[in-house]
Design an enzyme around this catalytic site. Structure first.
Site, short mmCIF file in Angstrom:
data_model
loop_
_atom_site.label_atom_id
_atom_site.label_comp_id
_atom_site.label_asym_id
_atom_site.label_seq_id
_atom_site.Cartn_x
_atom_site.Cartn_y
_atom_site.Cartn_z
N ARG A 522 0.83 -1.21 0.00
CA ARG A 522 0.00 0.00 0.00
C ARG A 522 0.86 1.26 0.00
O ARG A 522 1.92 1.29 0.61
CB ARG A 522 -0.87 0.05 1.26
N SER A 586 7.49 -4.93 7.30
CA SER A 586 7.12 -5.88 8.37
C SER A 586 7.92 -7.17 8.32
O SER A 586 7.35 -8.27 8.27
CB SER A 586 5.63 -6.18 8.28
N ASP A 640 5.44 -3.07 11.41
CA ASP A 640 3.98 -2.90 11.55
C ASP A 640 3.53 -2.97 13.02
O ASP A 640 2.56 -2.33 13.41
CB ASP A 640 3.20 -3.93 10.72
#
Length: 900
Positions: A522, A586, A640
């Site tokens: 994203r 992450s 994350d």
């Protein structure tokens, strides 16, 4: 004349459909906890939860008490693939003094007969499972226990009503044990109707209804557990014994009962009781015929008005007479012969009229029986949510078997009343005897299967003591990861993130965030406002990462990321602005500062080459340079988990822990700088990304790893790594479940022992299926549909086992996660030097958010293992996007403060 006389006994289809809906309403009443006490149709749970599946085997004994004779049976069931069985039986009389004497005498007599049977068949000294068919209404609380509610069928034994008949039989057998060397284990108490269904179920697995039409009448069927209020639990099905003979005892059938029905009832042993049975069963039809003939004779319509002694004698006309008189093929000869024997001297017209009376009486019986059976079939079809259903009704009883027209009439009416059910009627062979043995055999099989299933799932049950050990080991590993001399070899890496503060509300500005951590990537634009109008606005776009890029070269991966950023900047019209950027990455990174992150190793299916050991921020800057279209200020590389903590920290300043429980599993928390030996300085705090997924990679939790965990680990992309994550994260739970299902199928406990092609495919069992299967709102029918989507053709029993397996695996995951988290909150409490700690944990991840029980079990475990910590769990909103922007904003704020 006869038609006019018996007009009320002829029932139209409309009347029968009305009877059907009345019976359906009574069934619902009988199943409800509050309405059952006043229901006439008692809907007694039989605790028979499973039909034969063909794998039953062994020697079983059965005794059958309930008819005019007492029977003992030996049933051999062969597991030869042909579902064959062998039946040896012996009949014993039931003398009047026994069936109308006292309870001790009755059960002693049963034990005597059993002893004789075992002697005759050379079965002494053998310990055999025994099934007890007891064809009277009993209230059961388990399969091997039943309290007699009331005697029926001429039985009137004193001192038995309201007592457990199985314990009475056991006492009698115990007395014989010493003198006759009887060694029997009573495993099941069965009603003859249930026995009929089970016998037929052995030959036809579609059989889920049992029907008796003989001396008495009754029906049973497999009901969904969720509808049986009288029994705890809502998993699977259970056979319900309707005891439909009492239908109408509350007056519900008064409009259909004739003067003859009333007269018959008044002269019976139990007036006002079993009214439906008295309109149907063979015990009463002969008597009904006698009462009708008597009245017609008195009115001069038969036998020239001469009333013989036979017509005045109760019980003189029996069912066998009625059946014989209805053999139309033999004309009137049978009727003439029978009436003459009864000293009635009939004319031809008399014979025709009497034959017609018999037909109307027996036809009404078949009609009423068909209406109630149609109600059961409709309920079964609706339970299964089918438009059309194929099923089998197992059937037994003298009236059905010996009456020349009865079966044909019954079938025809049932098919007319329920045209959307394709019904096969299967005649039972010794349902009450062989059936009891079949129930016992199924109980025996289920007990053996239970042992095997428990053996597979027991290692997943973690005691409080074990969880405390896990917590203590996690605590020790956290300390190793923080110490300079042990950090290199620690399994929990405790990576410093260089995030040294949480949001204070003054952050503001426009920030870009990138989020790479799974199969999607994203790019976000985040606008943060401070002050009174404090808010966070986000705009984002999602891009896929194809497998060939996930597992290609590092350069290809970062070029793909930059291509996605370019698309987004173009889309948002902000290509010229040099915005501060937070990069959520992450994967385990070793950071030397907030904007430097060296990849320790790929997880979650990524395998891009030339990345491990490299600084991912540099790789991103290089790719931006190669493209040469825009420039960005990369302020922070973010995990994350840290993003999750920061998002919740923006809402709640007490949030100092971040937890991810989704595809992966990880925790971060704010640690005192003085405890972080691998970073210079002792002032303030820094967020530590524990990377706890690697906990146990040094073998410290091998004692709780099962063979299934080892299989999953060996088949993974990174064998020997991330062992704790492989026991707690969504990515692997489905795979553990699949390994267990394969093992249980190999043992013949699931899917008929057939390993389907889909079950051999890795990754077929996604975590979302676990969440769906374990949902409390989901009936087993829906579980079966999910399994069918996965190419697994399951029975109801299979679905229960699959649900249990999913529950064991996800419960352990939540408990292990809770034990790890308890170690962290305890450490925070000790850091602060307080007796009692109040703290908030920011949480994200599909497992925590979507699984029906994971979050609850996790919270309960933390509470039990860290009782001095009051932990609030706060769901994070977009930790990896919004969180990355907030970290960037906090870093900018702290940087500006530093400069000033």
């Amino acid at each position: 004349q006869v038609d006019r006389y018996l007009y009320h006994m002829r029932l139209s289809d409309d009347v029968l459909l009305d009877v059907m809906s009345r019976f359906q309403a009574e069934m619902v009443k009988g199943l409800g906890r509050d309405t059952n006490p006043t229901a006439t149709v008692k809907m007694l749970p039989s605790f028979v939860r499973s039909l034969p599946d063909g794998s039953e085997k062994g020697d079983f004994l059965a005794v059958d008490l309930g008819g005019s004779q007492f029977r003992a049976h030996q049933v051999k069931v062969f597991d030869d693939g042909k579902q064959s069985s062998q039946l040896e039986s012996k009949f014993y009389p039931t003398p009047k003094e026994v069936i109308q004497g006292n309870g001790v005498e009755l059960f002693d007599y049963v034990a005597d007969c059993l002893s004789d049977f075992m002697e005759t068949n050379n079965l002494k000294h053998k310990k055999l499972p025994l099934g007890f068919t007891f064809s009277f209404p009993c209230k059961q609380t388990k399969l091997e226990e039943g309290v007699l509610l009331a005697w029926t069928k001429h039985f009137k034994v004193r001192g038995v009503q309201d007592t457990d008949v199985v314990s009475s039989l056991r006492k009698a057998l115990q007395k014989h044990k010493a003198s006759f060397d009887l060694n029997l284990d009573v495993l099941a108490l069965v009603n003859d109707t249930v026995g009929t269904m089970m016998t037929c179920g052995y030959d036809d697995q579609r059989c889920e209804v049992g029907l008796i039409i003989g001396t008495g009448t009754n029906a049973c069927y497999m009901e969904e557990m969720r509808h049986i209020d009288l029994v705890e639990g809502d998993e699977g099905r259970m056979c319900v014994n309707t005891e439909w003979g009492a239908f109408g005892d509350d007056g519900a059938l008064d409009d259909l009962r004739t003067e003859f029905d009333r007269e018959l009832d008044l002269g019976s042993l139990n007036p006002g009781k079993q009214l439906f049975e008295k309109m149907i069963s063979s015990l009463h039809l002969g008597e009904l015929v006698r009462l009708i003939l008597l009245k017609m004779t008195k009115e001069g319509l038969l036998f020239n008005g001469k009333v013989s002694t036979a017509l005045l004698t109760k019980g003189k006309i029996e069912m066998k007479h009625v059946s014989a008189m209805e053999k139309y093929k033999e004309g009137l000869s049978n009727t003439k012969e029978i009436l003459t024997e009864l000293n009635l001297f009939p004319s031809e017209e008399d014979c025709i009229a009497v034959q017609h009376v018999c037909t109307i009486v027996s036809f009404r019986s078949a009609n009423l029986c068909a209406a109630a059976l149609a109600a059961i079939l409709t309920r079964l079809r609706e339970n299964k949510k089918l438009l059309r259903m194929r099923t089998t009704v197992g059937i037994d009883g003298g009236l059905y078997k010996t009456h020349p027209q009865y079966a044909k009439r019954l079938h025809k009416v049932v098919r007319r009343l329920v045209p959307n059910c394709d019904v096969r009627f299967l005649l039972s062979v010794s349902g009450s005897g062989k059936g009891a043995a079949m129930v016992t055999a199924v109980a025996y099989r289920l007990a053996a299967q239970r042992k095997q299933i428990d053996a597979a799932l027991t290692p997943f049950l973690l005691s409080q003591e074990t969880l405390r050990e896990v917590k203590d080991k996690m605590r020790a590993e956290l300390e190793y990861g923080l110490k300079r001399e042990t950090q290199a070899s620690a399994s929990v890496k405790m990576l410093p993130t260089y995030v040294c503060g949480t949001p204070d509300g003054t952050e503001k500005g426009k920030f870009l965030a990138l989020d790479l951590g799974g199969t999607n990537f994203r790019v976000l634009l985040v606008k943060i406002r401070s002050g009174r109008r404090r808010s966070v606005q986000m705009y984002n776009k999602i891009f896929a990462i194809p497998l060939e890029i996930m597992q290609g070269t590092g350069e290809e991966l970062f070029d793909h990321i930059v291509q996605c950023i370019a698309d987004f900047l173009e889309y948002m019209g902000i290509k010229g602005a040099r915005l501060p950027l937070g990069f959520t990455f992450s994967f385990p990174c070793r950071q030397a500062s907030i904007d430097k992150g060296t990849l320790v190793g790929w997880t979650k299916g990524f395998k891009a080459t030339d990345c491990e050991g490299e600084d991912v921020v540099d790789m991103l800057r290089e790719a931006i340079r190669r493209r040469n279209e825009f420039d960005l200020d990369i302020v922070a590389v973010v995990n994350d988990t840290v993003g999750t903590m920061m998002t919740c920290g923006y809402e709640d300043p007490n949030c100092e822990i971040g937890l991810i429980a989704g595809t992966g599993s990880n925790v971060c928390y704010m640690e005192d700088m003085k405890n972080i030996e691998i970073v210079e300085g002792n002032e303030g705090k820094m967020c530590i990304n524990t990377e706890w997924g690697g906990f146990g990679d040094n073998g410290c939790i091998d004692n709780i790893r099962t063979k299934y965990d080892k299989e999953v680990d060996e088949g993974s992309l990174n064998p020997g790594k991330q062992r704790y994550e492989k026991m707690t994260s969504g990515m692997y739970l489905g795979e553990i479940v699949r390994q267990i299902l394969i093992d249980l199928t190999k043992q013949g406990l699931l899917f008929r022992g057939q390993i389907s092609e889909s079950l051999t495919k890795r990754g077929i069992f996604e975590t979302k299926f676990l969440s769906q299967i374990e949902s409390d709102r989901l009936a087993l029918l829906q579980v079966r549909r999910i399994l069918q989507q996965l190419g697994l053709d399951s029975t109801c029993d299979d679905s229960i086992i699959v649900k249990e397996v999913c529950g064991a695996v996800s419960k352990r995951a939540a408990q292990l996660c809770g034990a790890g988290l308890a170690a962290i909150v305890e450490k925070k409490r000790e850091n602060r030097g307080v007796e009692h700690l109040q703290i908030t944990v920011g949480v994200d991840g599909t497992l925590y958010k979507l699984h029906p029980h994971f979050s609850r079990i996790l919270r309960e475990t933390v509470k039990e293992l860290a009782p001095q910590c009051d932990v609030t769990f706060m769901l994070s909103e977009d930790g990896s996007g919004k969180g990355a922007a907030l970290i960037t904003a906090v870093a900018k704020r702290l940087h500006n403060v530093g400069q000033k």
